[in-house]
Design a protein around this motif. Structure first.
Motif, PDB file in Angstrom:
ATOM      1  N   LEU A 110       0.717  -1.201   0.224  1.00 14.37           N
ATOM      2  CA  LEU A 110       0.065   0.088  -0.102  1.00 14.37           C
ATOM      3  C   LEU A 110       0.943   1.336  -0.100  1.00 14.37           C
ATOM      4  CD1 LEU A 110      -2.758  -0.985   2.626  1.00 14.37           C
ATOM      5  CD2 LEU A 110      -2.965  -1.127   0.036  1.00 14.37           C
ATOM      6  N   GLY A 111       2.045   1.035   0.327  1.00 16.19           N
ATOM      7  CA  GLY A 111       2.917   2.416   0.372  1.00 16.19           C
ATOM      8  C   GLY A 111       3.572   2.445   1.718  1.00 16.19           C
ATOM      9  N   ALA A 112       4.056   3.694   2.042  1.00 19.61           N
ATOM     10  CA  ALA A 112       4.768   3.879   3.152  1.00 19.61           C
ATOM     11  C   ALA A 112       4.504   5.374   3.774  1.00 19.61           C
ATOM     12  CB  ALA A 112       6.433   3.862   2.997  1.00 19.61           C
ATOM     13  N   VAL A 113       4.638   5.731   5.172  1.00 18.95           N
ATOM     14  CA  VAL A 113       4.877   7.051   5.666  1.00 18.95           C
ATOM     15  C   VAL A 113       6.160   7.054   6.346  1.00 18.95           C
ATOM     16  CG1 VAL A 113       2.383   6.855   5.822  1.00 18.95           C
ATOM     17  CG2 VAL A 113       3.870   6.160   7.809  1.00 18.95           C
ATOM     18  N   TRP A 146      -2.850   8.897   9.987  1.00 19.92           N
ATOM     19  CA  TRP A 146      -2.982   8.550   8.390  1.00 19.92           C
ATOM     20  C   TRP A 146      -4.202   7.560   8.221  1.00 19.92           C
ATOM     21  CZ3 TRP A 146       2.043   8.559  10.940  1.00 19.92           C
ATOM     22  CH2 TRP A 146       2.840   9.474  10.430  1.00 19.92           C
ATOM     23  N   LEU A 147      -4.542   7.783   7.051  1.00 18.77           N
ATOM     24  CA  LEU A 147      -5.525   6.587   6.585  1.00 18.77           C
ATOM     25  C   LEU A 147      -4.589   5.739   5.561  1.00 18.77           C
ATOM     26  CD1 LEU A 147      -8.252   5.202   5.648  1.00 18.77           C
ATOM     27  CD2 LEU A 147      -8.361   6.934   3.834  1.00 18.77           C
ATOM     28  N   VAL A 148      -4.376   4.366   6.212  1.00 22.22           N
ATOM     29  CA  VAL A 148      -3.446   3.541   5.478  1.00 22.22           C
ATOM     30  C   VAL A 148      -4.009   2.414   4.599  1.00 22.22           C
ATOM     31  CG1 VAL A 148      -1.572   4.200   7.205  1.00 22.22           C
ATOM     32  CG2 VAL A 148      -3.096   2.208   7.729  1.00 22.22           C
ATOM     33  N   GLU A 156      -2.677   8.442   3.291  1.00 20.75           N
ATOM     34  CA  GLU A 156      -3.074   9.706   3.046  1.00 20.75           C
ATOM     35  C   GLU A 156      -3.195  10.315   4.553  1.00 20.75           C
ATOM     36  OE1 GLU A 156      -6.995  12.349   2.236  1.00 20.75           O
ATOM     37  OE2 GLU A 156      -6.936  10.039   1.708  1.00 20.75           O
ATOM     38  N   ARG A 157      -2.502  11.565   4.886  1.00 23.18           N
ATOM     39  CA  ARG A 157      -2.298  12.088   6.109  1.00 23.18           C
ATOM     40  C   ARG A 157      -3.943  12.699   6.275  1.00 23.18           C
ATOM     41  NH1 ARG A 157       2.316  15.784   8.622  1.00 23.18           N
ATOM     42  NH2 ARG A 157       3.370  13.910   7.843  1.00 23.18           N
ATOM     43  N   VAL A 158      -4.594  12.445   7.334  1.00 26.48           N
ATOM     44  CA  VAL A 158      -5.890  12.861   7.383  1.00 26.48           C
ATOM     45  C   VAL A 158      -6.186  13.767   8.489  1.00 26.48           C
ATOM     46  CG1 VAL A 158      -7.099  11.111   6.319  1.00 26.48           C
ATOM     47  CG2 VAL A 158      -6.730  10.943   8.695  1.00 26.48           C
ATOM     48  N   ALA A 159      -5.168  13.956   9.529  1.00 28.15           N
ATOM     49  CA  ALA A 159      -5.314  14.675  10.556  1.00 28.15           C
ATOM     50  C   ALA A 159      -3.888  15.244  11.328  1.00 28.15           C
ATOM     51  CB  ALA A 159      -6.151  14.258  11.608  1.00 28.15           C
ATOM     52  N   GLU A 160      -3.724  16.364  11.858  1.00 30.91           N
ATOM     53  CA  GLU A 160      -2.757  16.804  12.694  1.00 30.91           C
ATOM     54  C   GLU A 160      -3.330  17.296  13.838  1.00 30.91           C
ATOM     55  OE1 GLU A 160       0.383  19.134  10.766  1.00 30.91           O
ATOM     56  OE2 GLU A 160       0.573  17.743   9.065  1.00 30.91           O
ATOM     57  N   ARG A 198     -13.314  16.246   8.818  1.00 30.93           N
ATOM     58  CA  ARG A 198     -13.224  17.658   8.900  1.00 30.93           C
ATOM     59  C   ARG A 198     -11.915  18.128   9.121  1.00 30.93           C
ATOM     60  NH1 ARG A 198     -18.326  20.855  11.469  1.00 30.93           N
ATOM     61  NH2 ARG A 198     -17.112  22.611  10.301  1.00 30.93           N
ATOM     62  N   GLY A 199     -10.617  17.363   8.363  1.00 29.89           N
ATOM     63  CA  GLY A 199      -9.458  17.418   8.521  1.00 29.89           C
ATOM     64  C   GLY A 199      -8.849  17.732   9.906  1.00 29.89           C
ATOM     65  N   GLY A 200      -9.507  16.638  10.713  1.00 29.54           N
ATOM     66  CA  GLY A 200      -8.860  16.515  11.955  1.00 29.54           C
ATOM     67  C   GLY A 200      -9.240  17.564  13.011  1.00 29.54           C
TER      68      GLY A 200
END
Length: 389
Positions: A110-113, A146-148, A156-160, A198-200
């Motif tokens: 799926l990828g990496a972070v 992240w949504l992984v 995908e980064r979904v919240a900080e 809503r972006g975290g």
């Protein structure tokens, strides 16, 4: 099998300093259909998927050409695939989906972070939406989610979220609202709600007093039951308590959940008890110097029933059925994949008087009753405080 109550001779007391050992890497999907764990021994570790929703539980090994590392993290998905998170070089973490195919194991990368700082990337509990999986990295000043799995283009980064966060409890059935225990600087720990759509966006969820450390351990979206750990009743000594999401009633800290020289940690809540939080069965892991065993309790009950753990119990893992049967995964050389069933013993009388004292007064005839706010729960008072007017 019905659990029998075991009386404890010890007086209730604090268990400060007792280690709370985490579950042994056994994760169960939100609907209880699948589970996953690292199996094998020594250097020959591999992912193993358990199927729990059939007539009999069974395990499917998912080995690859290379064994898994001991720090690999697994989360099962509702479609039967298993997500694995692997640390590559300290800060880089890769994600893959494993599934049985023919005689072997299929793997979809799926990828990496990249972790933005020191510390591990951890997988959050299985999402209740049954299709997505999330990972989190908690830094000293910011926490990233992240949504992984379940996205269109890989992780995908979904919240900080500002601050250092821990925990991770889902508040709804859609996988949108996530509760995290957050510390800002040197301040106390407070649970916040994070809106992943809503972006975290962050909003307060749990605050008993301004200075207390308040953590959310479990939440049941059907009944609204919350299991909380806080030092508000006795600063410096954490207690287990319960409340109701959106309620105006106080958080309660039952004496029966306190044990001498033992750590008590809830790990599963009975689902399906819509608007009946007092009726939910709660499973608790009890850890002491002599080992681990099981506690069974309902908020309406007078005591916590203690039972010996079944042979081979994967301590800290289990799930309730809506009918009130606690299913505990067990693995022994004779039965490598099994489930043991427990139920909460019936008590002679429910705890009616105490509940009535804490219940809101009935509305006068002809007057509409007050409606409690839904999530987020912004205050959880120790006493029954109601807004004026």
């Amino acid at each position: 099998m019905t659990a029998c109550a075991i009386e404890t001779a010890a007086e209730d007391g604090d268990h400060e300093g007792m280690p709370v050992r985490p579950p042994g890497g056994f994760a169960i999907t939100a609907n209880g259909a699948y589970a996953a764990r690292l199996a094998g021994s020594g250097d020959a570790l591999y992912a193993e998927r358990w199927t729990l929703d059939g007539p009999e539980p069974y395990a499917v090994p998912l080995p690859l050409d290379q064994p898994e590392e001991p720090d690999a993290r697994l989360v099962p998905l509702a479609d039967g695939r298993v997500l694995v998170c692997r640390a590559v070089d300290g800060r880089r973490h890769t994600f893959s989906l494993l599934y049985p195919t023919g005689p072997g194991t299929g793997e979809l990368q799926l990828g990496a972070v990249e972790a933005p700082g020191p510390g591990p990337v951890v997988l959050l509990p299985p999402s209740p939406d049954r299709s997505c999986a999330y990972a989190m990295h908690a830094g000293p000043e910011v926490t990233v989610v992240w949504l992984v799995a379940g996205g269109a283009f890989g992780p995908e980064r979904v919240a900080e979220v500002p601050g250092h966060c821990a925990g991770g409890v889902w508040l709804d059935r859609t996988g949108r609202m996530l509760a995290l225990d957050r510390r800002l600087g040197d301040g106390p720990v407070k649970t916040v709600a994070v809106d992943l759509e809503r972006g975290g966006e962050v909003s307060p969820l749990l605050q008993i007093t301004e200075t207390s450390d308040d953590r959310l351990l479990l939440a049941d979206p059907d009944s609204g039951l919350l299991l909380i750990r806080s030092d508000a009743p006795s600063p410096g000594h954490e207690r287990l308590g319960w409340g109701v999401l959106g309620s105006l009633l106080p958080v309660r800290f039952p004496e029966c959940l306190r044990l001498d020289d033992a750590a008590v940690t809830p790990f599963a809540v009975q689902p399906g008890q819509v608007l009946m939080p007092e009726s939910c069965g709660v499973a608790l892991r009890i850890d002491a110097a002599g080992g681990s065993w099981v506690g069974l309790w309902r908020p309406s009950g007078r005591r916590m029933h203690q039972v010996a753990a079944p042979p081979g119990w994967l301590a800290g893992a289990g799930a309730w059925s809506a009918e009130g049967v606690l299913r505990l995964p067990c693995s022994t050389p004779e039965l490598p994949c099994a489930l043991a069933g427990l139920t909460v013993p019936e008590e002679p009388e429910p705890l009616v008087e105490v509940e009535r004292e804490a219940a809101p007064a009935e509305a006068p005839e002809g007057e509409r009753p007050r409606v409690c706010r839904p999530v987020p729960l912004q205050q959880a008072p120790l006493t029954d405080r109601r807004p004026a007017g």
